[in-house]
Structure formats: structure tokens, C-alpha cells
Write an enzyme that holds these catalytic residues in place. Sequence first.
Site, short mmCIF file in Angstrom:
data_model
loop_
_atom_site.label_atom_id
_atom_site.label_comp_id
_atom_site.label_asym_id
_atom_site.label_seq_id
_atom_site.Cartn_x
_atom_site.Cartn_y
_atom_site.Cartn_z
N SER A 154 0.84 -1.20 0.00
CA SER A 154 0.00 0.00 0.00
C SER A 154 0.87 1.25 0.00
O SER A 154 0.38 2.35 -0.23
CB SER A 154 -0.93 0.01 1.22
OG SER A 154 -0.21 -0.24 2.41
N ASP A 207 5.54 -7.04 2.52
CA ASP A 207 4.77 -7.60 1.40
C ASP A 207 5.69 -8.07 0.29
O ASP A 207 6.65 -7.38 -0.08
CB ASP A 207 3.85 -6.52 0.82
CG ASP A 207 2.42 -6.66 1.30
OD1 ASP A 207 2.00 -7.79 1.64
OD2 ASP A 207 1.71 -5.64 1.33
N LYS A 256 4.60 -11.42 3.46
CA LYS A 256 3.17 -11.64 3.18
C LYS A 256 2.97 -11.86 1.69
O LYS A 256 3.56 -11.14 0.87
CB LYS A 256 2.33 -10.44 3.67
CG LYS A 256 0.84 -10.60 3.35
CD LYS A 256 -0.06 -9.71 4.20
CE LYS A 256 -0.15 -8.27 3.76
NZ LYS A 256 -0.61 -8.06 2.37
N GLU A 269 -9.25 -9.22 4.19
CA GLU A 269 -9.58 -7.83 3.85
C GLU A 269 -10.97 -7.76 3.23
O GLU A 269 -11.28 -8.50 2.29
CB GLU A 269 -8.52 -7.30 2.87
CG GLU A 269 -8.74 -5.84 2.49
CD GLU A 269 -7.53 -5.20 1.82
OE1 GLU A 269 -6.43 -5.81 1.79
OE2 GLU A 269 -7.68 -4.07 1.30
O1 KIV Z 1 -0.46 -3.42 1.74
C1 KIV Z 1 -1.15 -3.29 2.75
O2 KIV Z 1 -1.17 -2.24 3.42
C2 KIV Z 1 -1.97 -4.42 3.19
C3 KIV Z 1 -2.90 -4.19 4.33
C4 KIV Z 1 -4.08 -3.45 3.88
C5 KIV Z 1 -3.26 -5.44 5.01
O3 KIV Z 1 -1.89 -5.45 2.63
#
Ligand code: KIV
Length: 288
Positions: free
Chosen positions: A61, A99, A129, A199
Site C-alpha cells: 500500500s 509484502d 506476506k 480484507e
Molecule cells: O499493503 C497493505 O497495506 C496491506 C494491508 C491493507 C493489510 O496489505
Amino acid sequence: MPSLSTSSHLGSLEGRSPVTVKDLQAKKNRGEPIVATTCYDYSMARIIDQTAVDFVLVGDSLGSVMLGYSSTIPVTMDHMLVFSAAVSSGLTRALCVSDMPFLSYQASLSVAFENARHLMQKGGAQALKIEGSSEIALSTVRAFVDAGICVMGHLGYTPQSKHRFGKQYLQATTAEDGDVLVRQAQALEEAGVFSVVLEMVPTEIAAKVAKALSVPVIGIGAGARVDGQILVLQDLLGMNPSFKPRFLKTFGSVYDNIEEALHRYVGEVKEGVFPGKEQSFFTKDFPS
Ligand code: KIV
């Protein structure tokens, strides 16, 4: 820095030892809510680390929050490395999850491992993640877990697949879709994830997923009946007043505070109030 001993909002901080995935599991086992936020920079990470936030997600994000993109799709490994390194440098306690960005693991397992290696060795991530429950996602989770990497799953609305969802943000809105979601989550758990982010899912379905899994389910837009919550840091701080989705609650007015501080700064410079004597150096203070 906030006083750690005076604020009841900080939770129990005794020990302040680094949070591990086992601590998150223990919280689920005790029925104690897990609290997480995203973070993208060193100075914010240092503040978060002084609170009782359990884990910090360097989310892709960052594409929209920090880089102004309209989605997470343009986010690259190079971006993730810079932002992850900044965040991990500011953390001594909260667990740092990063991520795996768009198409960073699908091409082959060797590409996936190379990117995971960079995120952990250069970016300081302690866990990674991965979005979705495709066969590629599941086999990547299995391979990573086999190699000793802690992996978090992400189901429901998965922003890297935004073009597949169209404008439909809320996912699993029927009982049948809910059953599919439970099976996807179970497949991720079997593959070895230590947790799953859920989500934009209705509360009852999210609760079903959390009940079906023994690992913690962390919700965003997934109601209160899951094992923990995550929000984008800038959203919860109120840094984007025009962003008001139903699932969001703001816990600060940082946009207003920053704007007000900047107005005061501009005003004082224009009026000749800043810098004053206290902020200035004089040769008499430095005898030669
Ligand atoms: O990238 C992100 O911020 C996310 C969250 C919304 C869980 O994956």
C-alpha cells in the site's frame, strides 16, 4: 517519546522483548486481540515501536500512500527494499512483516527465493506476506516455510488482483463464497502460514474463517470477530481526511495538525518571528 508508564492505552509493555510469530499465536490461543498497523518509514516505525502494536506491515500500500500511485501494482522489489529497510531500522520490538509485491514470486521459485532473500537480508523483514491462495501462492508458501521463512497469507480483497475484482471491494458476500473463503484459508494454513490477513469480508464470514483456522486471522474491513486488526497507519492517524471508507476509524487528526503547524511556520517566518534569538547563533557564543 511517550511515557511508557503512564498511558493505559499502551497495554502491558513489561519485558518489551521482540514480538515473534509464536507470540501472535499465543495471543490467539488466549483470545487476546492482536494489533497491527502498516508503516513505511523509520521515524514512524520508532513511534510505533514504543506502543503495544504487535506487528508492523511494510505493505505494498506504500504505492498509494507514499508514492501516489493509484494501486499497488506498480510497486517493485526495489521500492519494497528501500521502505522495508527504513522501517526495520526503526523497530526493536514489533515484528516486521513485508509484502511480496506484484509478480515478485510467481515467475519461478528461484525468483521468489531471490526476492525473499533480499527482503529479509537487505530489507530486514522478519516475515513475508503473500496475497491469494492460487496454486502458485500455495506452493510458494510451502517452499518458503520449508526454508524457515515465516509467511503471512492475505485473502478476501487482495489489491494486487484489483483488475479481477473490478469495483467490488467487499468479498465473500454469500454463504457459498464464504465456504470457498474458509477452504482457501484452510489451504493456506495447511501450506504453513503463521497468520492470514482478511480484507473486506462481512463480519460473520470473517468470524467463520477465524474459527476454522488455528493460526491468527487479522482483519481489515472484516469486523470484530477475528483475532486481530490492521489498519494503514496514515488512515488511522487521519492523514487523508477525504478517505472515509466504512471500515475506517480515525484515531488522530494528523492532517490538521501538520497543516496547522505549517501555517504557523510560514506565518512566523513571514512576520520575522522565526528564527528568534533562541534559535540563532552569535559569534560571542563561540570565542575564537
Ligand atoms: O499493503 C497493505 O497495506 C496491506 C494491508 C491493507 C493489510 O496489505
